[in-house]
Structure formats: C-alpha cells, structure tokens
Design an enzyme around this catalytic site. Structure first.
Site, PDB file in Angstrom:
ATOM      1  N   LEU A   1      -5.990 -34.054  15.568  1.00  0.00           N
ATOM      2  CA  LEU A   1      -4.637 -34.464  15.169  1.00  0.00           C
ATOM      3  C   LEU A   1      -3.638 -34.399  16.325  1.00  0.00           C
ATOM      4  CD1 LEU A   1      -4.151 -32.931  11.595  1.00  0.00           C
ATOM      5  CD2 LEU A   1      -4.550 -35.313  12.219  1.00  0.00           C
TER       6      LEU A   1
ATOM      7  N   VAL B   1     -14.472 -34.476  17.702  1.00  0.00           N
ATOM      8  CA  VAL B   1     -15.505 -34.466  16.666  1.00  0.00           C
ATOM      9  C   VAL B   1     -14.888 -33.909  15.390  1.00  0.00           C
ATOM     10  CG1 VAL B   1     -17.763 -33.587  15.973  1.00  0.00           C
ATOM     11  CG2 VAL B   1     -17.305 -34.052  18.394  1.00  0.00           C
ATOM     12  N   VAL B   2     -14.977 -34.690  14.325  1.00  0.00           N
ATOM     13  CA  VAL B   2     -14.507 -34.231  13.022  1.00  0.00           C
ATOM     14  C   VAL B   2     -15.707 -34.230  12.074  1.00  0.00           C
ATOM     15  CG1 VAL B   2     -12.735 -34.472  11.248  1.00  0.00           C
ATOM     16  CG2 VAL B   2     -12.336 -35.427  13.535  1.00  0.00           C
TER      17      VAL B   2
ATOM     18  N   GLU C   1     -15.386 -28.861   3.182  1.00  0.00           N
ATOM     19  CA  GLU C   1     -15.408 -28.814   1.720  1.00  0.00           C
ATOM     20  C   GLU C   1     -14.188 -29.477   1.098  1.00  0.00           C
ATOM     21  OE1 GLU C   1     -15.716 -24.710   0.686  1.00  0.00           O
ATOM     22  OE2 GLU C   1     -17.681 -24.477   1.630  1.00  0.00           O
ATOM     23  N   THR C   2     -13.152 -29.677   1.895  1.00  0.00           N
ATOM     24  CA  THR C   2     -11.879 -30.108   1.318  1.00  0.00           C
ATOM     25  C   THR C   2     -11.451 -31.488   1.821  1.00  0.00           C
ATOM     26  OG1 THR C   2     -10.492 -29.236   3.088  1.00  0.00           O
ATOM     27  CG2 THR C   2     -11.179 -27.667   1.370  1.00  0.00           C
TER      28      THR C   2
ATOM     29  N   HIS D   1      -9.297 -32.062   3.829  1.00  0.00           N
ATOM     30  CA  HIS D   1      -8.858 -31.984   5.230  1.00  0.00           C
ATOM     31  C   HIS D   1      -9.591 -32.993   6.120  1.00  0.00           C
ATOM     32  CE1 HIS D   1      -6.914 -30.068   8.597  1.00  0.00           C
ATOM     33  NE2 HIS D   1      -8.053 -29.776   9.187  1.00  0.00           N
TER      34      HIS D   1
HETATM   35  N1  LIG Z   1     -11.236 -29.806  11.161  1.00  0.00           N
HETATM   36  C1  LIG Z   1     -11.123 -30.371  12.397  1.00  0.00           C
HETATM   37  C2  LIG Z   1      -9.912 -30.382  13.078  1.00  0.00           C
HETATM   38  N2  LIG Z   1      -8.833 -29.809  12.504  1.00  0.00           N
HETATM   39  C3  LIG Z   1      -7.689 -29.371  13.252  1.00  0.00           C
HETATM   40  C4  LIG Z   1      -6.613 -30.410  13.361  1.00  0.00           C
HETATM   41  O1  LIG Z   1      -7.027 -31.479  14.199  1.00  0.00           O
HETATM   42  C5  LIG Z   1      -5.361 -29.807  13.971  1.00  0.00           C
HETATM   43  O2  LIG Z   1      -5.651 -29.256  15.227  1.00  0.00           O
HETATM   44  C6  LIG Z   1      -4.742 -28.732  13.103  1.00  0.00           C
HETATM   45  O3  LIG Z   1      -4.504 -29.207  11.813  1.00  0.00           O
HETATM   46  C7  LIG Z   1      -3.432 -28.226  13.715  1.00  0.00           C
HETATM   47  O4  LIG Z   1      -2.488 -29.292  13.820  1.00  0.00           O
HETATM   48  N3  LIG Z   1      -9.815 -30.959  14.292  1.00  0.00           N
HETATM   49  C8  LIG Z   1     -10.902 -31.527  14.894  1.00  0.00           C
HETATM   50  O5  LIG Z   1     -10.803 -32.051  16.041  1.00  0.00           O
HETATM   51  N4  LIG Z   1     -12.116 -31.523  14.246  1.00  0.00           N
HETATM   52  C9  LIG Z   1     -12.241 -30.968  13.005  1.00  0.00           C
HETATM   53  O6  LIG Z   1     -13.375 -31.003  12.463  1.00  0.00           O
HETATM   54  C1  LIG Z   2     -12.403 -31.529   9.161  1.00  0.00           C
HETATM   55  C2  LIG Z   2     -12.939 -30.709   8.062  1.00  0.00           C
HETATM   56  O1  LIG Z   2     -13.156 -31.211   6.992  1.00  0.00           O
HETATM   57  C3  LIG Z   2     -13.287 -29.301   8.275  1.00  0.00           C
HETATM   58  O2  LIG Z   2     -13.258 -28.823   9.568  1.00  0.00           O
HETATM   59  C4  LIG Z   2     -12.436 -28.445   7.389  1.00  0.00           C
HETATM   60  O3  LIG Z   2     -13.301 -27.819   6.524  1.00  0.00           O
HETATM   61  P1  LIG Z   2     -12.873 -27.425   5.022  1.00  0.00           P
HETATM   62  O4  LIG Z   2     -12.554 -28.703   4.301  1.00  0.00           O
HETATM   63  O5  LIG Z   2     -14.137 -26.781   4.524  1.00  0.00           O
HETATM   64  O6  LIG Z   2     -11.715 -26.488   5.150  1.00  0.00           O
END
Ligand SMILES: Nc1c(NC[C@H](O)[C@H](O)[C@H](O)CO)[nH]c(=O)[nH]c1=O
Ligand SMILES: CC(=O)[C@@H](O)COP(=O)(O)O
Length: 139
Positions: A43, A66-67, A71-72, A74
């Site tokens: 993000l 990499v995302v 579970e959610t 998010h």
């Molecule tokens: N879950 C993943 C994230 N989450 C973090 C967000 O990108 C961000 O840094 C946070 O919400 C603070 O603003 N980022 C990834 O690159 N990969 C993921 O799997």
């Molecule tokens: C990007 C995602 O879905 C992961 O990193 C967050 O996991 P969760 O949905 O289990 O909190």
C-alpha cells in the site's frame, strides 16, 4: 542510459529478493542504472513513487511486492488498492511496471518470483522500459 527506481514492499524477504533480482537484471541488461528503496507494504508503493518522482532523479519505476491471501478482506484491499495506485501513476504518464504479486499461497508466489521461472520482476521491469520508450517517442 536511463535511471530507474525499484520500490519494493519488503513483506516476504526471500520472495522479494528474487523479484528484485529479476527486475534489476532486466534493467541492467539494457545498460540502465538502478536504485532500490524499501517500503513497509504494497500500500505504500504508489505514494513512495510519487515522493521519489518529485526529486526528478528517475526516468522510470518498478513496483515490487508480494500480497498473499490471508483470512480476511485485507487481501482485496492491499491487492486492489496497490494496483489501482500504480495504474493511476501510469495514467499520469509515469513509466511504472507493476511487479506486485497477488497470490493465493507461497507456492504460487515462488514460481512467479523466481527469475528462472516466471520472472515477474523482470516482466515488470520490461513493462517500465516499454512505457519509457513510448514516453520518449511521444514527448
Ligand atoms: N498483507 C500484506 C501487506 N499489508 C500491509 C499494507 O501494505 C500496509 O503496509 C499496511 O496496511 C500499513 O499501511 N502488504 C504487502 O505488501 N503484502 C501483504 O501480504
Ligand atoms: C494480505 C493479506 O490478506 C494478509 O497478509 C492479511 O492476512 P489476514 O487477512 O489473515 O489478516
């Protein structure tokens, strides 16, 4: 010679290393200079590119991250909004390649990050090169 900035969201070290290696190799193979900066998550990538672009130092950018689905909801937010942010930058005329993997599990990510397999980092770098070439052509 152009100057590129790789902006990597360092969420999974081993996967990031492969993606960055692929992107760097594709750019350096064409004789370009490469810097790398790290942000916490995907993000933050579009905002970091905006800030770096204000410096006037770079001709193009490669977004690396990499995302992996959790579970959610998010996952949908991070995957969709990071892509939307990168796309908005390209529509503003920036040469940005999107190398942010959005996958179900680590196995899918490994195949895509590995420069010897799908090499999505290298693919994103080549996309940035293609946009920079178009910008040069139409500028
Ligand atoms: N879950 C993943 C994230 N989450 C973090 C967000 O990108 C961000 O840094 C946070 O919400 C603070 O603003 N980022 C990834 O690159 N990969 C993921 O799997
Ligand atoms: C990007 C995602 O879905 C992961 O990193 C967050 O996991 P969760 O949905 O289990 O909190």
């Amino acid at each position: 010679m152009a100057k590129f900035l790789i902006v990597e969201a360092r969420f999974y070290d081993h996967l990031n290393d492969m993606l960055v290696a692929g992107a760097r190799a594709a750019l350096e193979a064409e004789g370009h200079k490469v810097d790398v900066i790290t942000v916490p998550g995907a993000l933050e990538i579009p905002g970091a590119i905006v800030l770096a672009d204000q410096s006037g130092q770079y001709d193009g950018y490669v977004a690396i991250g990499v995302v992996i689905r959790g579970e959610t909801y998010h996952f949908e937010i991070v995957a969709g909004e990071s892509a939307r942010g990168v796309m908005a930058l390209t529509m503003d005329g920036l040469a940005v390649g999107n190398g942010i993997l959005t996958v179900e599990d680590e196995a899918q990510a490994l195949v895509r990050a590995d420069p010897a397999q799908k090499d999505k980092g290298g693919e994103a770098a080549k996309a940035a090169l293609a946009l920079l070439a178009l910008r040069t052509k139409y500028a």
